[in-house]
Design an enzyme around this catalytic site. Sequence first.
Site, PDB file in Angstrom:
ATOM      1  N   ARG A 145       0.825  -1.216   0.000  1.00  0.00           N
ATOM      2  CA  ARG A 145       0.000   0.000   0.000  1.00  0.00           C
ATOM      3  C   ARG A 145       0.862   1.270   0.000  1.00  0.00           C
ATOM      4  NH1 ARG A 145      -5.448  -1.829   2.228  1.00  0.00           N
ATOM      5  NH2 ARG A 145      -6.167   0.295   2.330  1.00  0.00           N
ATOM      6  N   TYR A 148       0.756   4.324  -2.516  1.00  0.00           N
ATOM      7  CA  TYR A 148      -0.353   5.263  -2.316  1.00  0.00           C
ATOM      8  C   TYR A 148      -0.151   6.066  -1.031  1.00  0.00           C
ATOM      9  CZ  TYR A 148      -5.301   6.760  -1.932  1.00  0.00           C
ATOM     10  OH  TYR A 148      -6.472   7.483  -1.826  1.00  0.00           O
ATOM     11  N   VAL A 191     -17.606  -1.102  -0.965  1.00  0.00           N
ATOM     12  CA  VAL A 191     -19.024  -0.774  -1.190  1.00  0.00           C
ATOM     13  C   VAL A 191     -19.450  -1.219  -2.590  1.00  0.00           C
ATOM     14  CG1 VAL A 191     -20.701   1.104  -1.408  1.00  0.00           C
ATOM     15  CG2 VAL A 191     -19.075   1.120   0.491  1.00  0.00           C
ATOM     16  N   SER A 192     -18.628  -0.921  -3.604  1.00  0.00           N
ATOM     17  CA  SER A 192     -19.001  -1.327  -4.964  1.00  0.00           C
ATOM     18  C   SER A 192     -19.011  -2.852  -5.083  1.00  0.00           C
ATOM     19  CB  SER A 192     -18.076  -0.689  -5.995  1.00  0.00           C
ATOM     20  OG  SER A 192     -16.740  -0.698  -5.560  1.00  0.00           O
ATOM     21  N   GLN A 212     -12.632  -5.893  10.843  1.00  0.00           N
ATOM     22  CA  GLN A 212     -12.016  -4.575  10.627  1.00  0.00           C
ATOM     23  C   GLN A 212     -13.126  -3.549  10.412  1.00  0.00           C
ATOM     24  OE1 GLN A 212     -12.123  -7.095   8.481  1.00  0.00           O
ATOM     25  NE2 GLN A 212     -11.590  -6.564   6.380  1.00  0.00           N
ATOM     26  N   THR A 213     -12.856  -2.307  10.792  1.00  0.00           N
ATOM     27  CA  THR A 213     -13.898  -1.279  10.676  1.00  0.00           C
ATOM     28  C   THR A 213     -13.513  -0.198   9.660  1.00  0.00           C
ATOM     29  OG1 THR A 213     -13.014   0.226  12.353  1.00  0.00           O
ATOM     30  CG2 THR A 213     -14.451  -1.555  13.144  1.00  0.00           C
TER      31      THR A 213
HETATM   32  P1  NAD Z   1     -11.100   7.546  -8.906  1.00  0.00           P
HETATM   33  O1  NAD Z   1     -10.103   6.517  -9.254  1.00  0.00           O
HETATM   34  O2  NAD Z   1     -12.522   7.330  -9.303  1.00  0.00           O
HETATM   35  O3  NAD Z   1     -10.645   8.981  -9.477  1.00  0.00           O
HETATM   36  C1  NAD Z   1      -9.332   9.349  -9.701  1.00  0.00           C
HETATM   37  C2  NAD Z   1      -9.244  10.022 -11.064  1.00  0.00           C
HETATM   38  O4  NAD Z   1      -7.893  10.424 -11.323  1.00  0.00           O
HETATM   39  C3  NAD Z   1      -9.640   9.064 -12.215  1.00  0.00           C
HETATM   40  O5  NAD Z   1     -10.565   9.701 -13.062  1.00  0.00           O
HETATM   41  C4  NAD Z   1      -8.310   8.789 -12.927  1.00  0.00           C
HETATM   42  O6  NAD Z   1      -8.478   8.504 -14.305  1.00  0.00           O
HETATM   43  C5  NAD Z   1      -7.563  10.076 -12.650  1.00  0.00           C
HETATM   44  N1  NAD Z   1      -6.095   9.917 -12.728  1.00  0.00           N
HETATM   45  C6  NAD Z   1      -5.342   8.941 -12.177  1.00  0.00           C
HETATM   46  N2  NAD Z   1      -4.043   9.141 -12.463  1.00  0.00           N
HETATM   47  C7  NAD Z   1      -3.988  10.263 -13.224  1.00  0.00           C
HETATM   48  C8  NAD Z   1      -2.924  10.984 -13.839  1.00  0.00           C
HETATM   49  N3  NAD Z   1      -1.654  10.584 -13.741  1.00  0.00           N
HETATM   50  N4  NAD Z   1      -3.232  12.096 -14.548  1.00  0.00           N
HETATM   51  C9  NAD Z   1      -4.506  12.531 -14.680  1.00  0.00           C
HETATM   52  N5  NAD Z   1      -5.557  11.879 -14.112  1.00  0.00           N
HETATM   53  C10 NAD Z   1      -5.288  10.772 -13.391  1.00  0.00           C
HETATM   54  O7  NAD Z   1     -10.995   7.789  -7.328  1.00  0.00           O
HETATM   55  P2  NAD Z   1     -11.851   8.699  -6.348  1.00  0.00           P
HETATM   56  O8  NAD Z   1     -12.422   7.830  -5.318  1.00  0.00           O
HETATM   57  O9  NAD Z   1     -12.734   9.614  -7.105  1.00  0.00           O
HETATM   58  O10 NAD Z   1     -10.683   9.532  -5.668  1.00  0.00           O
HETATM   59  C11 NAD Z   1     -10.415  10.891  -6.007  1.00  0.00           C
HETATM   60  C12 NAD Z   1      -9.331  11.420  -5.085  1.00  0.00           C
HETATM   61  O11 NAD Z   1      -9.770  11.367  -3.730  1.00  0.00           O
HETATM   62  C13 NAD Z   1      -8.027  10.626  -5.154  1.00  0.00           C
HETATM   63  O12 NAD Z   1      -6.939  11.525  -5.100  1.00  0.00           O
HETATM   64  C14 NAD Z   1      -8.078   9.775  -3.920  1.00  0.00           C
HETATM   65  O13 NAD Z   1      -6.787   9.475  -3.454  1.00  0.00           O
HETATM   66  C15 NAD Z   1      -8.840  10.658  -2.943  1.00  0.00           C
HETATM   67  N6  NAD Z   1      -9.513   9.848  -1.914  1.00  0.00           N
HETATM   68  C16 NAD Z   1     -10.622   9.114  -2.206  1.00  0.00           C
HETATM   69  C17 NAD Z   1     -11.218   8.345  -1.201  1.00  0.00           C
HETATM   70  C18 NAD Z   1     -12.446   7.508  -1.458  1.00  0.00           C
HETATM   71  O14 NAD Z   1     -12.906   6.829  -0.541  1.00  0.00           O
HETATM   72  N7  NAD Z   1     -13.052   7.528  -2.607  1.00  0.00           N
HETATM   73  C19 NAD Z   1     -10.670   8.333   0.094  1.00  0.00           C
HETATM   74  C20 NAD Z   1      -9.527   9.076   0.343  1.00  0.00           C
HETATM   75  C21 NAD Z   1      -8.962   9.850  -0.669  1.00  0.00           C
HETATM   76  N1  UDP Z   2     -13.018  -5.609   1.741  1.00  0.00           N
HETATM   77  C1  UDP Z   2     -13.726  -6.792   1.864  1.00  0.00           C
HETATM   78  N2  UDP Z   2     -14.269  -7.340   0.745  1.00  0.00           N
HETATM   79  C2  UDP Z   2     -14.168  -6.766  -0.480  1.00  0.00           C
HETATM   80  C3  UDP Z   2     -13.449  -5.548  -0.609  1.00  0.00           C
HETATM   81  C4  UDP Z   2     -12.876  -5.005   0.527  1.00  0.00           C
HETATM   82  O1  UDP Z   2     -13.856  -7.345   2.967  1.00  0.00           O
HETATM   83  O2  UDP Z   2     -14.717  -7.328  -1.451  1.00  0.00           O
HETATM   84  C5  UDP Z   2     -12.454  -4.983   2.957  1.00  0.00           C
HETATM   85  C6  UDP Z   2     -10.979  -4.585   2.858  1.00  0.00           C
HETATM   86  O3  UDP Z   2     -10.154  -5.675   3.238  1.00  0.00           O
HETATM   87  C7  UDP Z   2     -10.899  -3.423   3.843  1.00  0.00           C
HETATM   88  C8  UDP Z   2     -12.277  -2.777   3.741  1.00  0.00           C
HETATM   89  O4  UDP Z   2     -13.138  -3.755   3.166  1.00  0.00           O
HETATM   90  O5  UDP Z   2     -10.727  -3.903   5.159  1.00  0.00           O
HETATM   91  C9  UDP Z   2     -12.289  -1.514   2.884  1.00  0.00           C
HETATM   92  O6  UDP Z   2     -11.669  -1.815   1.674  1.00  0.00           O
HETATM   93  P1  UDP Z   2     -11.554  -0.773   0.466  1.00  0.00           P
HETATM   94  O7  UDP Z   2     -10.687  -1.399  -0.560  1.00  0.00           O
HETATM   95  O8  UDP Z   2     -12.896  -0.317   0.054  1.00  0.00           O
HETATM   96  O9  UDP Z   2     -10.844   0.515   1.093  1.00  0.00           O
HETATM   97  P2  UDP Z   2      -9.623   0.771   2.072  1.00  0.00           P
HETATM   98  O10 UDP Z   2      -9.035  -0.541   2.536  1.00  0.00           O
HETATM   99  O11 UDP Z   2      -8.677   1.562   1.280  1.00  0.00           O
HETATM  100  O12 UDP Z   2     -10.251   1.497   3.206  1.00  0.00           O
END
Ligand code: NAD
Ligand code: UDP
Length: 322
Positions: A145, A148, A191-192, A212-213
């Site tokens: 991880r 990231y 979620v998806s 895990q939460t």
């Molecule tokens: P996502 O993957 O749907 O969106 C990210 C977007 O960035 C995508 O459209 C992708 O094509 C674009 N991208 C990736 N690399 C790129 C590059 N090199 N140049 C230009 N575009 C690029 O993800 P998201 O959930 O919408 O996340 C958006 C932002 O929020 C991210 O920076 C992510 O780290 C942050 N974030 C999201 C969550 C979450 O739960 N969704 C949580 C924490 C942080």
């Molecule tokens: N997870 C799970 N089943 C799945 C996908 C994820 O049990 O099909 C768990 C995963 O191990 C993590 C939590 O759900 O503990 C959230 O995972 P996600 O990838 O959504 O986000 P993140 O770990 O980055 O919070």
Amino acid sequence: MSWMSKTVLVTGGAGFIGSHLCERLVSEGHNVICLDNLYTGSKENILQLLENPRFEFYRHDITFPLYVEVDQIYNLACPASPIHYQHDPVQTTKTSVHGAINVLGLAKRLKAPVLQASTSEVYGDPEVHPQVESYWGNVNPIGSRSCYDEGKRCAETLFFDYHRQHGLQIKVARIFNTYGPNMHPNDGRVVSNFIMQALQNKPITIYGQGEQTRSFCYVDDLVRGLVTLMDTSADVTGPINLGNPSEITIRELAETVIDITGSRSKLVGKPLPADDPRRRRPDIGAAQRVLGWKPEVPLKKGLTKTAKYFEELLKQPEERAS
Ligand code: NAD
Ligand code: UDP
Ligand code: UDP
């Protein structure tokens, strides 16, 4: 309205959160430049916006310099789901770090405020619970991880160094797990995955024991938080947590998804991925105090809206839903 309208750059604007942010900014009367290389995002997410004269799509990789003239910048470009950011980890770090440098160079030239979409992953597998902004985190620097987590940590460093060294107006939001329509159906996030599995009566994959939460925030709440943060005075830099403090186990989430979809799915166990944080919940005291912000959409309501979105997707031709 027009005298207040701004030109706003949203990097990652065709992604899940970015597309909602673009939608909101356009609806408020702003001109939006949505920059995205479509690595995990999709034109489908911005289809309704493409015909709007206030909206422009710019296909570009943020790791390369960019020259546009804008009043505000939201930097969201970065794959966010573990399977996507681990697919090409070197590119993930480049996107976070080189991307931040380019966006900051742009903001410096334009003297424009710039908001960074940081993440709760900067806290790693946290030893402080709930996570407060002053906690420095517990991150493995060499694990799967890390591309990231460390990329996002380095981006925060760059934001604060540009602020101290060049006087840039920065806003750093630490986003916790967010969900809603426009999530990629196959991006592997919990979620998806659970909703897609439930809608098709397929086994629901619980990684590890499911004890895990996480704390899940509906995307409309999150976007309201980002916009509110951007509109604060220059002295507000963050980092500031944005997320829903209501914490549940992954097993409880699976049961809730089965409940709201009326699914016949059964739970199945799968191995826990490496370095999977055991618990996560934001302390949103700062967001409440500084922004007057807190989430409003309860989990069941948000999950129901999200399930409707995926249900529609499943009715569409293969390439979108698979
Ligand atoms: P996502 O993957 O749907 O969106 C990210 C977007 O960035 C995508 O459209 C992708 O094509 C674009 N991208 C990736 N690399 C790129 C590059 N090199 N140049 C230009 N575009 C690029 O993800 P998201 O959930 O919408 O996340 C958006 C932002 O929020 C991210 O920076 C992510 O780290 C942050 N974030 C999201 C969550 C979450 O739960 N969704 C949580 C924490 C942080
Ligand atoms: N997870 C799970 N089943 C799945 C996908 C994820 O049990 O099909 C768990 C995963 O191990 C993590 C939590 O759900 O503990 C959230 O995972 P996600 O990838 O959504 O986000 P993140 O770990 O980055 O919070
Ligand atoms: N940059 C950019 N657009 C601009 C201004 C700068 O993409 O409008 C990039 C530039 O290519 C540089 C980076 O941002 O690599 C950092 O810019 P900065 O001015 O901080 O550094 P320098 O150009 O002095 O290396």
